[in-house]
Scaffold this motif. Structure first.
Motif, PDB file in Angstrom:
ATOM      1  N   ASP A 367     -17.973 -64.735  24.822  1.00 11.58           N
ATOM      2  CA  ASP A 367     -18.040 -65.146  26.229  1.00 11.58           C
ATOM      3  C   ASP A 367     -17.592 -64.059  27.216  1.00 11.58           C
ATOM      4  OD1 ASP A 367     -18.285 -67.038  28.489  1.00 11.58           O
ATOM      5  OD2 ASP A 367     -16.090 -66.929  28.470  1.00 11.58           O
ATOM      6  N   PRO A 368     -16.432 -63.425  27.019  1.00  8.49           N
ATOM      7  CA  PRO A 368     -16.050 -62.402  28.014  1.00  8.49           C
ATOM      8  C   PRO A 368     -17.023 -61.225  28.065  1.00  8.49           C
ATOM      9  CG  PRO A 368     -14.467 -62.487  26.181  1.00  8.49           C
ATOM     10  CD  PRO A 368     -15.384 -63.659  26.020  1.00  8.49           C
ATOM     11  N   ILE A 369     -17.569 -60.866  26.923  1.00  7.89           N
ATOM     12  CA  ILE A 369     -18.550 -59.764  26.928  1.00  7.89           C
ATOM     13  C   ILE A 369     -19.793 -60.200  27.699  1.00  7.89           C
ATOM     14  CG2 ILE A 369     -19.995 -58.248  25.504  1.00  7.89           C
ATOM     15  CD1 ILE A 369     -17.979 -58.719  23.190  1.00  7.89           C
ATOM     16  N   GLN A 370     -20.290 -61.399  27.400  1.00  5.05           N
ATOM     17  CA  GLN A 370     -21.516 -61.857  28.047  1.00  5.05           C
ATOM     18  C   GLN A 370     -21.304 -62.057  29.550  1.00  5.05           C
ATOM     19  OE1 GLN A 370     -24.479 -61.681  27.184  1.00  5.05           O
ATOM     20  NE2 GLN A 370     -25.359 -62.760  28.941  1.00  5.05           N
ATOM     21  N   LYS A 371     -20.090 -62.500  29.934  1.00 10.41           N
ATOM     22  CA  LYS A 371     -19.789 -62.633  31.375  1.00 10.41           C
ATOM     23  C   LYS A 371     -19.955 -61.281  32.063  1.00 10.41           C
ATOM     24  CE  LYS A 371     -16.881 -66.522  32.515  1.00 10.41           C
ATOM     25  NZ  LYS A 371     -16.345 -67.077  31.239  1.00 10.41           N
ATOM     26  N   ARG A 372     -19.407 -60.235  31.450  1.00 11.31           N
ATOM     27  CA  ARG A 372     -19.518 -58.907  32.073  1.00 11.31           C
ATOM     28  C   ARG A 372     -20.961 -58.424  32.125  1.00 11.31           C
ATOM     29  NH1 ARG A 372     -15.017 -57.918  29.065  1.00 11.31           N
ATOM     30  NH2 ARG A 372     -16.197 -56.758  27.523  1.00 11.31           N
ATOM     31  N   LEU A 373     -21.710 -58.698  31.064  1.00 11.52           N
ATOM     32  CA  LEU A 373     -23.120 -58.291  31.064  1.00 11.52           C
ATOM     33  C   LEU A 373     -23.877 -59.064  32.134  1.00 11.52           C
ATOM     34  CD1 LEU A 373     -23.806 -58.120  27.200  1.00 11.52           C
ATOM     35  CD2 LEU A 373     -23.428 -56.193  28.761  1.00 11.52           C
ATOM     36  N   ASP A 374     -23.624 -60.354  32.198  1.00 14.31           N
ATOM     37  CA  ASP A 374     -24.315 -61.225  33.156  1.00 14.31           C
ATOM     38  C   ASP A 374     -24.036 -60.786  34.595  1.00 14.31           C
ATOM     39  OD1 ASP A 374     -25.784 -63.812  33.704  1.00 14.31           O
ATOM     40  OD2 ASP A 374     -23.873 -64.271  34.691  1.00 14.31           O
ATOM     41  N   GLU A 375     -22.831 -60.312  34.835  1.00 11.26           N
ATOM     42  CA  GLU A 375     -22.449 -59.895  36.194  1.00 11.26           C
ATOM     43  C   GLU A 375     -23.183 -58.643  36.653  1.00 11.26           C
ATOM     44  OE1 GLU A 375     -17.858 -61.400  35.832  1.00 11.26           O
ATOM     45  OE2 GLU A 375     -18.232 -59.254  36.142  1.00 11.26           O
ATOM     46  N   ALA A 376     -23.312 -57.654  35.768  1.00 10.11           N
ATOM     47  CA  ALA A 376     -23.742 -56.365  36.314  1.00 10.11           C
ATOM     48  C   ALA A 376     -24.483 -55.440  35.355  1.00 10.11           C
ATOM     49  CB  ALA A 376     -22.526 -55.637  36.870  1.00 10.11           C
ATOM     50  N   ASP A 377     -24.846 -55.906  34.172  1.00  7.67           N
ATOM     51  CA  ASP A 377     -25.570 -55.009  33.256  1.00  7.67           C
ATOM     52  C   ASP A 377     -26.921 -54.655  33.860  1.00  7.67           C
ATOM     53  OD1 ASP A 377     -26.752 -53.675  31.158  1.00  7.67           O
ATOM     54  OD2 ASP A 377     -26.749 -55.385  29.783  1.00  7.67           O
ATOM     55  N   ARG A 378     -27.218 -53.366  33.981  1.00  7.03           N
ATOM     56  CA  ARG A 378     -28.519 -52.983  34.544  1.00  7.03           C
ATOM     57  C   ARG A 378     -29.682 -53.471  33.683  1.00  7.03           C
ATOM     58  NH1 ARG A 378     -28.899 -46.999  36.451  1.00  7.03           N
ATOM     59  NH2 ARG A 378     -30.940 -47.860  36.967  1.00  7.03           N
ATOM     60  N   MET A 379     -29.402 -53.712  32.400  1.00  7.10           N
ATOM     61  CA  MET A 379     -30.460 -54.207  31.513  1.00  7.10           C
ATOM     62  C   MET A 379     -30.959 -55.593  31.930  1.00  7.10           C
ATOM     63  SD  MET A 379     -31.094 -51.765  29.497  1.00  7.10           S
ATOM     64  CE  MET A 379     -32.167 -52.545  28.278  1.00  7.10           C
ATOM     65  N   ASN A 380     -30.170 -56.283  32.766  1.00  9.92           N
ATOM     66  CA  ASN A 380     -30.606 -57.614  33.215  1.00  9.92           C
ATOM     67  C   ASN A 380     -31.938 -57.575  33.952  1.00  9.92           C
ATOM     68  OD1 ASN A 380     -28.331 -58.831  32.144  1.00  9.92           O
ATOM     69  ND2 ASN A 380     -27.156 -58.628  34.046  1.00  9.92           N
ATOM     70  N   GLU A 381     -32.307 -56.400  34.424  1.00  7.82           N
ATOM     71  CA  GLU A 381     -33.604 -56.311  35.087  1.00  7.82           C
ATOM     72  C   GLU A 381     -34.744 -56.534  34.093  1.00  7.82           C
ATOM     73  OE1 GLU A 381     -33.795 -53.068  37.834  1.00  7.82           O
ATOM     74  OE2 GLU A 381     -35.978 -53.231  38.031  1.00  7.82           O
ATOM     75  N   TRP A 382     -34.468 -56.294  32.805  1.00 12.31           N
ATOM     76  CA  TRP A 382     -35.546 -56.383  31.811  1.00 12.31           C
ATOM     77  C   TRP A 382     -35.332 -57.447  30.742  1.00 12.31           C
ATOM     78  CZ3 TRP A 382     -33.125 -51.775  33.330  1.00 12.31           C
ATOM     79  CH2 TRP A 382     -33.860 -51.041  34.278  1.00 12.31           C
ATOM     80  N   VAL A 383     -34.110 -57.995  30.664  1.00  8.18           N
ATOM     81  CA  VAL A 383     -33.861 -59.019  29.639  1.00  8.18           C
ATOM     82  C   VAL A 383     -33.443 -60.335  30.277  1.00  8.18           C
ATOM     83  CG1 VAL A 383     -33.122 -57.208  28.023  1.00  8.18           C
ATOM     84  CG2 VAL A 383     -31.388 -58.584  29.205  1.00  8.18           C
ATOM     85  N   THR A 384     -33.847 -61.437  29.668  1.00  8.31           N
ATOM     86  CA  THR A 384     -33.507 -62.780  30.149  1.00  8.31           C
ATOM     87  C   THR A 384     -33.148 -63.663  28.959  1.00  8.31           C
ATOM     88  OG1 THR A 384     -35.217 -62.493  31.840  1.00  8.31           O
ATOM     89  CG2 THR A 384     -34.305 -64.712  31.560  1.00  8.31           C
ATOM     90  N   HIS A 385     -32.016 -64.325  29.065  1.00  5.47           N
ATOM     91  CA  HIS A 385     -31.605 -65.240  27.983  1.00  5.47           C
ATOM     92  C   HIS A 385     -32.341 -66.576  28.151  1.00  5.47           C
ATOM     93  CE1 HIS A 385     -27.823 -63.095  26.439  1.00  5.47           C
ATOM     94  NE2 HIS A 385     -28.438 -62.259  27.266  1.00  5.47           N
ATOM     95  N   ILE A 386     -33.100 -66.952  27.140  1.00  3.68           N
ATOM     96  CA  ILE A 386     -33.914 -68.169  27.250  1.00  3.68           C
ATOM     97  C   ILE A 386     -33.545 -69.228  26.212  1.00  3.68           C
ATOM     98  CG2 ILE A 386     -35.874 -66.966  28.311  1.00  3.68           C
ATOM     99  CD1 ILE A 386     -37.235 -66.965  25.568  1.00  3.68           C
ATOM    100  N   GLY A 387     -32.593 -68.939  25.343  1.00  2.70           N
ATOM    101  CA  GLY A 387     -32.149 -69.938  24.366  1.00  2.70           C
ATOM    102  C   GLY A 387     -30.707 -69.695  24.007  1.00  2.70           C
ATOM    103  N   SER A 388     -30.002 -70.764  23.600  1.00  5.90           N
ATOM    104  CA  SER A 388     -28.573 -70.634  23.310  1.00  5.90           C
ATOM    105  C   SER A 388     -28.112 -71.732  22.374  1.00  5.90           C
ATOM    106  CB  SER A 388     -27.789 -70.717  24.630  1.00  5.90           C
ATOM    107  OG  SER A 388     -26.409 -70.507  24.421  1.00  5.90           O
TER     108      SER A 388
END
Lengths: 415, 415
Positions: A367-388
């Motif tokens: 969770d803490p890692i994903q929170k940080r990625l969700d906040e500001a990872d530049r890769m978010n421009e190309w990746v989207t979480h669609i299942g969990s």
């Protein structure tokens, strides 16, 4: 472990010059070391696919096991009326059948012995979703983390890829073996549970890479560099230990995130832009401040303009453990998927990751890692979480009960 | 061919005892024999996946080539406005890129060299649907058989798996290579053609079987025993020859049939019932009147009750050439598919075959066989044809034009 070379450790497989395969399957799951000399059926051609990963051990195989070439991840939901006794019967049957399939033996009652001739490093790994604890009347025993993950702002979750009651992860280096084992378990479990979804994935084939090499995803990204590799790291990050009740010791948790990757927009980037977003080079995965994949990133390094060489929004920066939180590490075991574009879609691709990771506690580690990625990872421009989904992965087993459970979850189910 | 052993012939690959792979890729496609000593990157572990199948030759690779482990079959339709010049440009670009990908080289302009490191026997094979001849203004040249197949009474064709303008068959022993090559061609062709469907399939992995072994499908059936194996048989059955116009010589045709296989009802049968329906044993594919896979079936043999040992409605009986029609033979190159059951389906499986076969003339070779199967094959109880298409497979190529076309279909497109 001490008797194993790093290479044996990483690959679980070595091939002697004479052509016979020497299978050395010890791995950081602490399982008994199996060594077996496989026969050579055709002169000088080694049959890599005779390799066996031991099913039994302190921990389930398929977690610390180096990732095989193919994945079937199957989410099951119970049929109506399943109770504690039924779950025990299903787990007994599935564990026995899996033990045989993973040893290259035909499960009892199977009429397809011809489809079980090449174990090809197959592992079959089982996980329990939150509802198992309700069905067996043991909600008080359910770990706090066995629940939906917190919502992340960029999630676009599709129910189709959501939480299920059970999960089975089948991995092997032979697609026919993976398929047949999946089919066998689906059929043998049909009175108890039905397939809700199946996620199929792949990595570079065994033999198509240097043993121990970190796999690449479809963006070309070397993915899994900071994974645990030593036994102590697995103990720190992956295996639930003494602090937990007896029935949990040796177990773990799996987080499944289905991640869509937009190939069309990623591939418009030039290589420097891709590398800036990743914070690592594409050619060998080295941090932009280093030369080798396993060099530590130097987040303080600056370029001639005084700007950080590794961007503060790069994936490598955002994915690192927060300062003072060395527990924010985990085992990534992601697989690629690459399907036909949805009918009518403008996209040229339908690609991504079946991202699987294993840790003691998803809330303290994932969770803490994903929170940080969700906040500001530049890769978010190309990746989207669609299942969990989140699963408890029961401890390992032993055929005769000498090592604890004889079937998956026995300690919990018979408590 | 004479310098090749049967084993080399069948596998296109041999591995020397010292660990280096000697690639001997001659095959009945009559292509130049490539021999290459591949380096051994890690001591005694051979990298099977360095193996290369020559792209250029008298015939396209991927037809006579022993079937690799993974298939992406991609059906493309032209975008609006494509004319003869555009088709030529697409074919030039696709042929050049494929030549490089099949040699383990990065296509010009590709930014993903890291994803082309293990050719793994990749072949990329192109076919033209009927509409190509309209688009290029050459309907008069279209072979009579390049049209929808006759309807068979049991067909349940789904338009989703129907005829397309073009087809690309990508096969390799590494799923990542198959995926990346597919992606590259989809992207590089996007201005001319878009994906209509993609059919993914698999066979037992290279190394998971004895080289030359006939593959099995998910019913456990040995499938492909009566395939051509000698060069003269390929000349008789597969390659279009002197009787045809210059631009067709060395070409072939592909029939694609998507076949659904009902695992749930098949697996209810005991083994004798399965074998009776097939007319062959499950363990080694021998006819019920023989002992070895390649024994000729004896359709006259009777049991103690005077009944034929091989049922007149068995698959092996119905699939044989009609008396006096030795031309009713062809090359089967089927792949398995095994997907998640459709949501809401009562079925436990969603499995079958991407059945591909190659012949000079589908109407003289495929059609009469399929008519007989459609009429009375007992396997019809468990298999259903749900997709159908026919393609012309242009002749092989040479990089410098010395052997004819430099790109797929050049002889036709520049006529």
């Amino acid at each position: 472990m001490s008797s194993l070379t790093r290479r044996g450790f990483l690959t679980g497989l070595s091939v002697t010059a004479g052509g016979a395969a020497l299978v050395a399957c010890a791995s950081p799951d602490g399982n008994p070391m199996a060594q077996q000399e496989t026969p050579d059926p055709v002169g000088d051609t080694p049959r890599l696919y005779d390799a066996i990963v031991p099913f039994d051990g302190e921990h389930q195989a398929g977690i610390a096991t180096p990732a095989q070439a193919t994945l079937n991840l199957i989410g099951f939901n119970f049929v109506d009326g399943v109770d504690r006794g039924a779950v025990s019967r299903l787990m007994t049957s599935w564990s026995e059948d899996s033990r045989r399939l993973c040893t290259g033996e035909t499960p009892l009652g199977s009429l397809e012995p011809e489809l079980v001739v090449a174990p090809a490093n197959i592992t079959i790994t089982c996980g329990f979703g939150p509802r198992v604890f309700e069905v067996i009347g043991a909600v008080d025993k359910r770990p706090a983390w066995l629940a939906p993950l917190p919502e992340y702002s960029l999630d676009q979750l599709d129910e189709k890829w959501g939480q299920t009651d059970l999960v089975i992860q089948v991995c092997s280096d032979d697609p026919l073996m993976t398929s047949h084992a999946t089919r066998h378990l689906v059929r043998s479990g049909m009175d108890y549970a039905r397939v809700q979804w199946m996620q199929q994935g792949f990595l570079r084939a065994d033999g198509a890479h240097t043993p121990g090499e970190t796999p690449r995803n479809l963006f070309g990204q070397v993915d899994g560099t900071i994974n645990p590799r030593e036994e102590e790291q697995f103990d720190e990050q992956v295996w639930i230990d003494e602090g937990a009740p007896e029935w949990m010791r040796g177990s773990s948790s799996m987080v499944m995130r289905r991640i869509s990757m937009n190939m069309d927009t990623w591939e418009i980037l030039d290589r420097p832009s891709r590398e800036e977003a990743l914070g690592r080079t594409l050619d060998n995965g080295a941090p932009l401040t280093g030369e080798d994949e396993f060099d530590d990133p130097d987040f303080e390094a600056t370029d001639k303009f005084g700007l950080p060489v590794i961007d503060r929004q790069s994936h490598v920066f955002r994915a690192q453990p927060a300062e003072g939180h060395p527990e924010q590490r985990l085992l990534r075991r992601p697989y690629n998927f690459d399907l036909a574009p949805e009918p009518g879609s403008e996209q040229l691709s339908n690609s991504g990751l079946v991202f699987l990771c294993f840790q003691k506690d998803p809330l303290r580690q994932y969770d803490p890692i994903q929170k940080r990625l969700d906040e500001a990872d530049r890769m978010n421009e190309w990746v989207t979480h669609i299942g969990s989904a989140v699963y408890w992965m029961p401890p390992g087993t032993s055929a005769d009960g000498s090592g604890g459970d004889t079937y998956w979850g026995q300690g919990l189910l018979e408590a």
